[in-house]
Scaffold this motif. Sequence first.
Motif, PDB file in Angstrom:
ATOM      1  N   ASP A 172     -54.035  75.855 -83.839  1.00 44.28           N
ATOM      2  CA  ASP A 172     -55.976  76.292 -83.291  1.00 44.28           C
ATOM      3  C   ASP A 172     -55.595  76.534 -84.325  1.00 44.28           C
ATOM      4  O   ASP A 172     -56.962  77.549 -84.125  1.00 44.28           O
ATOM      5  N   LYS A 173     -55.415  77.636 -85.122  1.00 44.83           N
ATOM      6  CA  LYS A 173     -55.500  78.460 -86.836  1.00 44.83           C
ATOM      7  C   LYS A 173     -55.666  77.989 -87.428  1.00 44.83           C
ATOM      8  O   LYS A 173     -55.824  78.486 -88.378  1.00 44.83           O
ATOM      9  N   LEU A 174     -55.611  76.647 -87.607  1.00 46.38           N
ATOM     10  CA  LEU A 174     -55.819  76.064 -88.695  1.00 46.38           C
ATOM     11  C   LEU A 174     -56.963  75.521 -89.320  1.00 46.38           C
ATOM     12  O   LEU A 174     -58.241  75.216 -89.187  1.00 46.38           O
ATOM     13  N   LYS A 175     -56.951  76.756 -90.783  1.00 47.78           N
ATOM     14  CA  LYS A 175     -59.003  76.952 -91.124  1.00 47.78           C
ATOM     15  C   LYS A 175     -59.015  76.103 -92.116  1.00 47.78           C
ATOM     16  O   LYS A 175     -60.574  76.346 -92.265  1.00 47.78           O
ATOM     17  N   LEU A 176     -57.965  76.068 -92.947  1.00 48.92           N
ATOM     18  CA  LEU A 176     -58.613  75.683 -94.108  1.00 48.92           C
ATOM     19  C   LEU A 176     -57.409  74.580 -94.928  1.00 48.92           C
ATOM     20  O   LEU A 176     -55.934  74.943 -94.580  1.00 48.92           O
ATOM     21  N   ILE A 177     -57.724  72.797 -95.353  1.00 50.15           N
ATOM     22  CA  ILE A 177     -56.512  73.009 -96.140  1.00 50.15           C
ATOM     23  C   ILE A 177     -56.740  72.680 -97.456  1.00 50.15           C
ATOM     24  O   ILE A 177     -58.312  72.517 -98.032  1.00 50.15           O
ATOM     25  N   MET A 194     -57.514  61.274 -96.401  1.00 53.15           N
ATOM     26  CA  MET A 194     -56.876  61.458 -95.086  1.00 53.15           C
ATOM     27  C   MET A 194     -56.861  62.651 -94.619  1.00 53.15           C
ATOM     28  O   MET A 194     -56.758  63.111 -93.457  1.00 53.15           O
ATOM     29  N   CYS A 195     -56.534  64.093 -95.990  1.00 55.34           N
ATOM     30  CA  CYS A 195     -56.750  65.064 -95.421  1.00 55.34           C
ATOM     31  C   CYS A 195     -57.858  65.263 -94.589  1.00 55.34           C
ATOM     32  O   CYS A 195     -57.784  66.413 -93.832  1.00 55.34           O
ATOM     33  N   SER A 196     -59.609  65.090 -94.879  1.00 57.97           N
ATOM     34  CA  SER A 196     -60.215  65.641 -94.340  1.00 57.97           C
ATOM     35  C   SER A 196     -59.982  64.360 -92.923  1.00 57.97           C
ATOM     36  O   SER A 196     -60.535  64.995 -91.723  1.00 57.97           O
ATOM     37  N   LYS A 197     -59.072  63.130 -92.681  1.00 64.12           N
ATOM     38  CA  LYS A 197     -58.591  62.737 -91.233  1.00 64.12           C
ATOM     39  C   LYS A 197     -58.346  63.854 -90.675  1.00 64.12           C
ATOM     40  O   LYS A 197     -58.463  64.299 -89.452  1.00 64.12           O
ATOM     41  N   PHE A 202     -57.716  68.877 -86.074  1.00 69.41           N
ATOM     42  CA  PHE A 202     -57.616  69.955 -85.867  1.00 69.41           C
ATOM     43  C   PHE A 202     -58.395  71.142 -85.377  1.00 69.41           C
ATOM     44  O   PHE A 202     -58.595  71.369 -84.955  1.00 69.41           O
ATOM     45  N   SER A 203     -59.484  70.383 -86.277  1.00 67.85           N
ATOM     46  CA  SER A 203     -61.016  70.840 -85.567  1.00 67.85           C
ATOM     47  C   SER A 203     -61.565  71.144 -84.141  1.00 67.85           C
ATOM     48  O   SER A 203     -60.849  70.288 -83.846  1.00 67.85           O
ATOM     49  N   ALA A 204     -61.194  72.290 -83.575  1.00 63.47           N
ATOM     50  CA  ALA A 204     -62.157  72.281 -82.586  1.00 63.47           C
ATOM     51  C   ALA A 204     -63.710  73.280 -82.136  1.00 63.47           C
ATOM     52  O   ALA A 204     -64.296  73.364 -83.726  1.00 63.47           O
ATOM     53  N   ASP A 205     -63.654  72.432 -80.966  1.00 71.84           N
ATOM     54  CA  ASP A 205     -65.707  73.183 -81.177  1.00 71.84           C
ATOM     55  C   ASP A 205     -65.541  74.576 -81.120  1.00 71.84           C
ATOM     56  O   ASP A 205     -66.723  75.207 -81.805  1.00 71.84           O
ATOM     57  N   ALA A 206     -64.543  75.404 -81.154  1.00 67.69           N
ATOM     58  CA  ALA A 206     -64.605  76.879 -81.490  1.00 67.69           C
ATOM     59  C   ALA A 206     -64.598  76.967 -83.027  1.00 67.69           C
ATOM     60  O   ALA A 206     -65.000  78.239 -84.109  1.00 67.69           O
ATOM     61  N   HIS A 207     -64.217  76.243 -83.884  1.00 67.30           N
ATOM     62  CA  HIS A 207     -63.894  75.984 -85.355  1.00 67.30           C
ATOM     63  C   HIS A 207     -63.754  75.112 -86.173  1.00 67.30           C
ATOM     64  O   HIS A 207     -63.144  73.836 -85.644  1.00 67.30           O
ATOM     65  N   LYS A 208     -64.473  74.792 -87.491  1.00 68.34           N
ATOM     66  CA  LYS A 208     -63.951  73.620 -88.040  1.00 68.34           C
ATOM     67  C   LYS A 208     -62.916  73.879 -89.322  1.00 68.34           C
ATOM     68  O   LYS A 208     -62.685  74.665 -89.375  1.00 68.34           O
ATOM     69  N   THR A 209     -62.151  72.946 -88.953  1.00 71.18           N
ATOM     70  CA  THR A 209     -61.002  72.895 -90.319  1.00 71.18           C
ATOM     71  C   THR A 209     -61.680  72.778 -91.517  1.00 71.18           C
ATOM     72  O   THR A 209     -62.141  71.487 -91.671  1.00 71.18           O
ATOM     73  N   TYR A 210     -62.038  73.124 -92.387  1.00 65.34           N
ATOM     74  CA  TYR A 210     -61.829  72.809 -93.764  1.00 65.34           C
ATOM     75  C   TYR A 210     -61.412  72.276 -94.757  1.00 65.34           C
ATOM     76  O   TYR A 210     -60.443  72.635 -94.727  1.00 65.34           O
ATOM     77  N   VAL A 211     -61.493  71.606 -95.573  1.00 67.91           N
ATOM     78  CA  VAL A 211     -60.767  71.057 -96.843  1.00 67.91           C
ATOM     79  C   VAL A 211     -61.541  71.465 -98.009  1.00 67.91           C
ATOM     80  O   VAL A 211     -62.762  71.023 -98.588  1.00 67.91           O
TER      81      VAL A 211
END
Length: 423
Positions: A172-177, A194-197, A202-211
């Motif tokens: 839940d803390k994954l913020k960046l790939i 594949m990485c954007s998938k 792992f993106s959630a309402d509280a945060h987006k995971t960016y690539v």
Amino acid sequence: MALRLNSKEMNKENMRPESLMMSYGYKPELSEGAVKVPIFNTSTFVFKTAEEGKANMELAYGLRDKNEGEELGLIYSRINNPNLEIVENRLGLWDKADDCAVFESGMSAISTVLLEFLKPGDLLLYSSPVYGGTDHFIHHFLPTIGVECVAFTAHDSKEAIIKKVIDTGKQDKLKLIYLETPANPTNDIIDIEMCSKIAAHFSADAHKTYVAVDNTYMGPLWSHPLQVGADMVLYSATKYIGGHSDLIAGAVSGHTEVMQRIKVLRTFLGNMASPNTCWLILRSLETLKIRMDQQTKNAQEVAIFLNNHPRVKKVFYLGLIKKGTHEYEIYKKQYTAPGAMISFTIKGGEKEAFGFLNKLKLMKLAVSLGSTESLAQHPAAMTHIGVDPESRQKMGITDNLVRLSIGIENVEDLIGDIGQALA
Ligand SMILES: *Cc1c(COP(=O)(O)O)cnc(C)c1O
């Protein structure tokens, strides 16, 4: 980004980037009719009135939204400068990005992105191997601010990568790939889509995971990561973009929302490129397409020559990926040409590799890449000497590996030089 140009020049949709590199974003009338952009060596800009000064400062500090048709005026060269704005407007066209930010080095572009998107307690997922400087920042700096980092390679499946993230207990803390593809110096390629998938997973309402993708090896011509799901694309502009081994610079292009964040942090770190550096990049962008076209043409012939040479063990080059393989599918999806970076193993070890490098006459023995002149180097003893020997071996950075960056010389002269050095 403010465009200081004629409305007739705004017509960027109808023209290809190489046609716009000589004019886009520049209005000669504002500079005594000079056909080329002058160098604006000034730290600050005169406001016409106090009211205009206030209006500009309000925008720069984000205190209000822009009025209809309003653009941010020039204030101070750490925030904006004509050379910086014009180079950003032109560079962003290649990736069809909303906005672009130019930095004083590739490392400052990379470190600014990592600092903006990762806070204490966060998790970074990154592809391995990455550029030596990036590797150092990830291993030696990010842990000191409480960021955990987990690596994957081109050989891991989507499921295996997701499991690696879950095994940290911090999904839940994954913020960046963060990706580098093709990887330096092995030319392993990673599937950006594949990485954007994985990021969406792992993106959630509280945060987006960016690539974020370091596109130094293939951009801005042969790969457009934003079109296959990346949120931002990073460059060492020292390489192909600068292209003449005479400047150090970096860049990030991306969607408005992420660029806003990156530009605000850049304003306060103060690591924007100078007017002089921007001017040199403007000079370079005019020939970007013809340089890169010639470089990849030459490289394809050099790769074939090496591949048939009895002293060469294996050649790592995107143009040699076999049709019908999974790698070839990724190659077709995200690259339009095989690029101009070739690595190969020579029969023997360090002695034979050094022997080859010492005998080159036309090609220069130097680190760096993407320039008009061809360069050769030994990754294990040069660019990747800081990576610990065991992981170096695992990454395929062996003592008999040589890396070439192919330039714009006559290809027969290049092949002649390589041939005599191998003989
Ligand atoms: C050179 C390079 C960098 C670092 O860029 P600088 O301009 O030297 O700071 C980052 N990534 C890759 C892939 C590079 O080749």
